[in-house]
Structure formats: C-alpha cells, structure tokens
Design a protein around this motif. Structure first.
Motif, mmCIF file in Angstrom:
data_model
loop_
_atom_site.group_PDB
_atom_site.id
_atom_site.type_symbol
_atom_site.label_atom_id
_atom_site.label_comp_id
_atom_site.label_asym_id
_atom_site.label_seq_id
_atom_site.Cartn_x
_atom_site.Cartn_y
_atom_site.Cartn_z
ATOM 1 N N ASP A 1 -15.879 -99.121 59.338
ATOM 2 C CA ASP A 1 -16.652 -99.028 58.331
ATOM 3 C C ASP A 1 -17.635 -100.012 58.067
ATOM 4 O O ASP A 1 -17.528 -101.178 58.124
ATOM 5 N N ASP A 2 -18.904 -99.641 58.312
ATOM 6 C CA ASP A 2 -19.844 -100.394 58.194
ATOM 7 C C ASP A 2 -20.427 -100.901 56.883
ATOM 8 O O ASP A 2 -21.173 -101.796 56.462
ATOM 9 N N GLY A 3 -19.544 -100.353 55.899
ATOM 10 C CA GLY A 3 -19.735 -100.839 54.396
ATOM 11 C C GLY A 3 -20.764 -100.049 53.558
ATOM 12 O O GLY A 3 -20.827 -100.049 52.420
ATOM 13 N N ASP A 4 -21.558 -99.290 54.339
ATOM 14 C CA ASP A 4 -22.765 -98.437 53.666
ATOM 15 C C ASP A 4 -22.234 -96.917 53.753
ATOM 16 O O ASP A 4 -22.958 -96.212 53.454
ATOM 17 N N GLY A 5 -20.966 -96.662 54.078
ATOM 18 C CA GLY A 5 -20.460 -95.300 54.123
ATOM 19 C C GLY A 5 -20.424 -94.595 55.375
ATOM 20 O O GLY A 5 -20.114 -93.601 55.762
ATOM 21 N N THR A 6 -21.128 -95.273 56.634
ATOM 22 C CA THR A 6 -21.032 -94.727 57.636
ATOM 23 C C THR A 6 -19.715 -95.340 58.580
ATOM 24 O O THR A 6 -19.413 -96.574 58.409
#
Length: 222
Positions: A211-216
C-alpha cells in the motif's frame, strides 16, 4: 453514429439493442454500438461483454476489440478485452474471427481468419496475433456474470487489469515488474473479493503487494 455504454467499477448492466440482441456488459467496461441498415457493429473498448445476437442474415453482427474482429449472424459469445489480451468464447452458433498477422507489434495487411464452434475459445494479442483454438466447458461460459472471474493461462497484466474493474482502490504494476507481467497462471476469484486475489499473487508470482499510503496498491517485483 455510435452510441456509448459504460459501467462503473463492480457494476454490470444488461440491455437489449434495437434488433433484440441481448448484451451483458461487465464491470468497468465500455462499448460503442452502431446499428446500420446493412450491418450491426460493436466496439469493446475495454472490459467484458456477452452477446446473444438476434439472427438477421441481411445484417451481420460485428464486434471489434483492438485488432480482433468477430463476425456472426446469430449466436451467443463472450468477449473480454483486458491487459492487452482479447479473449473470445463461443456458447452457441458459429463465429468467424479475424486478426492481422503481426510483425513485432505492427499489424500487416495479411489477415488470419478462424471459425469457432460452441465450446471453443481463442485469444489474440498485439504481439502474437491470433492464438490456437482451445476447448472449454460450457458450464464455465461467462462465469463473470455470476461474480466469479476464471482464467486459463492469464498474464499478470491481464489479472490486474481485470481486478481494477472491481476494485475501489487502484492497483498498479510497478516499473520493476518486467517480464513477470507476461507470466501466466490459471486461477479464479470472486469479483467482490479482490483482496483475496492480491493475497494470492505472491504465491504464484515473484511479486510483493504494498500500500503506497495514498490509497493505491502497488504490485512490484519481490
């Protein structure tokens, strides 16, 4: 004139065309329809669709997906256009498929044509053109209409493209994925449970899911 039809993520739609052909459009899909006096033509721009074509000998029915063209008079078939691969399965009747012979990734003026009968399927790519005709069990025809997505020798690129038609969160293959993206697998999963697919991927491919932390969600080389 072309009429466009689109579905949202996770949403499928049934409809009847002006000639009484019944169409089921899969989730996250887009089609364009043109009904002419001499022919009926559909473009599957992305996603999946099942066609139960009303027979009309004077108005052949065409479906275009990338460079693949399907020609029928009256039959039932499923077309999927995801991740650079077009797949066609025939349930009833006969269809003729045509695709240019490819040189590298360029289409030539020579056309490869094949005829498919019920229980037959075929795939096409921009690099290899038409593949071999294979058989499948009719009970598995267009299983995605019931929410289950089944694959035989699907590439990772194809799986991720399909998963994005059902996932509220964007799934991206990282630049590091390289040749792994073309490796194939045979599996099935519920469209409503994309998370299960993502958990399974590291057991099939040499990848990791983050999880890239920005929802992607990023799928990259392990």
């Amino acid at each position: 004139q072309w009429t466009a039809f689109r579905t949202e993520i996770g949403q499928s739609k049934n409809g009847t065309l002006s000639d009484n052909t019944v169409v089921t459009i899969g989730a996250g899909s887009e089609v364009e329809v043109s009904m002419r006096p001499s022919e009926r033509r559909v473009r599957l721009l992305r996603g999946a669709a099942v066609f139960d074509v009303e027979r009309d000998i004077d108005r052949p029915f065409f479906v275009e997906a990338n460079d693949l063209t399907v020609r029928v008079l009256g039959t039932a078939f499923d077309v999927r256009n995801n991740g650079g691969i077009v797949r066609l399965s025939v349930k009833e009747g006969r269809v003729e498929v045509s695709h240019p012979f490819m040189v590298g990734t360029s289409a030539t003026s020579l056309i490869n044509r094949k005829e498919l009968k019920p229980g037959a399927r075929i795939s096409a790519t921009q690099t290899d053109g038409l593949g071999l005709i294979e058989s499948f069990k009719l009970k598995d025809f267009a299983s995605w209409r019931g929410g289950r997505l089944s694959y035989a020798d699907a590439t990772l690129h194809e799986l991720i493209a399909d998963a994005n038609r059902y996932s509220e969160r964007k799934i991206v293959l990282s630049d590091s994925i390289g040749e792994i993206g073309q490796q194939t697998a045979t599996l099935s999963f519920e469209g409503s449970d994309v998370g299960r697919l993502l958990q399974t991927l590291p057991a099939i491919y040499a990848v990791e899911v983050e999880d890239d932390g920005d929802g992607t969600i990023i799928v990259g080389r392990k």
